[in-house]
Design a protein around this motif. Sequence first.
Motif, PDB file in Angstrom:
ATOM      1  N   SER A 151      36.672  10.769  72.040  1.00  0.00           N
ATOM      2  CA  SER A 151      36.989  12.072  71.492  1.00  0.00           C
ATOM      3  C   SER A 151      38.428  12.385  71.884  1.00  0.00           C
ATOM      4  O   SER A 151      38.753  12.433  73.068  1.00  0.00           O
ATOM      5  CB  SER A 151      36.026  13.101  72.076  1.00  0.00           C
ATOM      6  OG  SER A 151      36.223  14.344  71.471  1.00  0.00           O
ATOM      7  N   ASP A 153      42.015  14.891  71.217  1.00  0.00           N
ATOM      8  CA  ASP A 153      42.440  16.220  70.793  1.00  0.00           C
ATOM      9  C   ASP A 153      43.516  16.060  69.720  1.00  0.00           C
ATOM     10  O   ASP A 153      44.594  15.529  69.985  1.00  0.00           O
ATOM     11  CB  ASP A 153      42.986  17.004  71.984  1.00  0.00           C
ATOM     12  CG  ASP A 153      43.312  18.441  71.609  1.00  0.00           C
ATOM     13  OD1 ASP A 153      42.519  19.042  70.862  1.00  0.00           O
ATOM     14  OD2 ASP A 153      44.360  18.947  72.054  1.00  0.00           O
ATOM     15  N   ARG A 157      41.739  20.202  67.749  1.00  0.00           N
ATOM     16  CA  ARG A 157      40.326  19.915  67.475  1.00  0.00           C
ATOM     17  C   ARG A 157      39.915  18.622  68.143  1.00  0.00           C
ATOM     18  O   ARG A 157      40.683  17.673  68.206  1.00  0.00           O
ATOM     19  CB  ARG A 157      40.105  19.709  65.979  1.00  0.00           C
ATOM     20  CG  ARG A 157      40.032  20.923  65.158  1.00  0.00           C
ATOM     21  CD  ARG A 157      39.466  20.483  63.832  1.00  0.00           C
ATOM     22  NE  ARG A 157      38.729  21.567  63.229  1.00  0.00           N
ATOM     23  CZ  ARG A 157      38.782  21.857  61.966  1.00  0.00           C
ATOM     24  NH1 ARG A 157      39.510  21.126  61.167  1.00  0.00           N
ATOM     25  NH2 ARG A 157      38.084  22.853  61.489  1.00  0.00           N
ATOM     26  N   GLU A 158      38.665  18.571  68.566  1.00  0.00           N
ATOM     27  CA  GLU A 158      38.098  17.333  69.086  1.00  0.00           C
ATOM     28  C   GLU A 158      37.781  16.430  67.903  1.00  0.00           C
ATOM     29  O   GLU A 158      37.041  16.827  67.001  1.00  0.00           O
ATOM     30  CB  GLU A 158      36.810  17.618  69.881  1.00  0.00           C
ATOM     31  CG  GLU A 158      37.059  18.310  71.199  1.00  0.00           C
ATOM     32  CD  GLU A 158      37.714  17.406  72.222  1.00  0.00           C
ATOM     33  OE1 GLU A 158      37.246  16.267  72.410  1.00  0.00           O
ATOM     34  OE2 GLU A 158      38.710  17.832  72.836  1.00  0.00           O
ATOM     35  N   THR A 159      38.341  15.222  67.886  1.00  0.00           N
ATOM     36  CA  THR A 159      38.151  14.309  66.767  1.00  0.00           C
ATOM     37  C   THR A 159      37.650  12.962  67.274  1.00  0.00           C
ATOM     38  O   THR A 159      38.243  12.390  68.203  1.00  0.00           O
ATOM     39  CB  THR A 159      39.488  14.103  66.016  1.00  0.00           C
ATOM     40  OG1 THR A 159      40.012  15.391  65.664  1.00  0.00           O
ATOM     41  CG2 THR A 159      39.309  13.261  64.780  1.00  0.00           C
TER      42      THR A 159
END
Length: 171
Positions: A151, A153, A157-159
């Motif tokens: 994950s 940033d 947003r966490e992607t």
Amino acid sequence: MSKTNWYVVHTYSGYENKVKANIEKTIENRKLQDQILEVSVPLQDVIEVKNGVKKKVQKKLFPGYVLLNMEMNDDTWYVVRNTRGVTGFVGPGSKPVPLTDLEMKAMGIRKDDVVIDFEIGDMVEVVSGVWENTTGIIKQINTHKQIVTISVDMFGRETPVEISFTDIRKM
């Protein structure tokens, strides 16, 4: 978990990538990820010379064939056999024959178990590739494909991003 083997499926010529995509979609829809682990169209880099210009292109190693790492049972056989573009499994009659370890080694398919020193929740740094110098937290580990989902940033947003085992280092 049952034992998986590599099997070869014959396809219509030129349909290899379409068959791969269709099987992967069916795996996702029918939740067969634990039975059909990998669908592969082996490629090799070739140098082509056209009009005196050298160009590096990827060619299919086995045109008309797709390789599958899967557990053979009635469900998986049915799903693969009834995929549009598949003409059948390679083997005598209707009985699929798995590739031997020797055949797999000759094709460069690893069967070795990889020992990793990280686990879900660990903070890692990407040391090579597109995501180099990025840090993230491991959310998922796929030992069969030898990738982790981390994950990162991105734009606040966490992607989730898939990264090869060899491209990360534990922090």
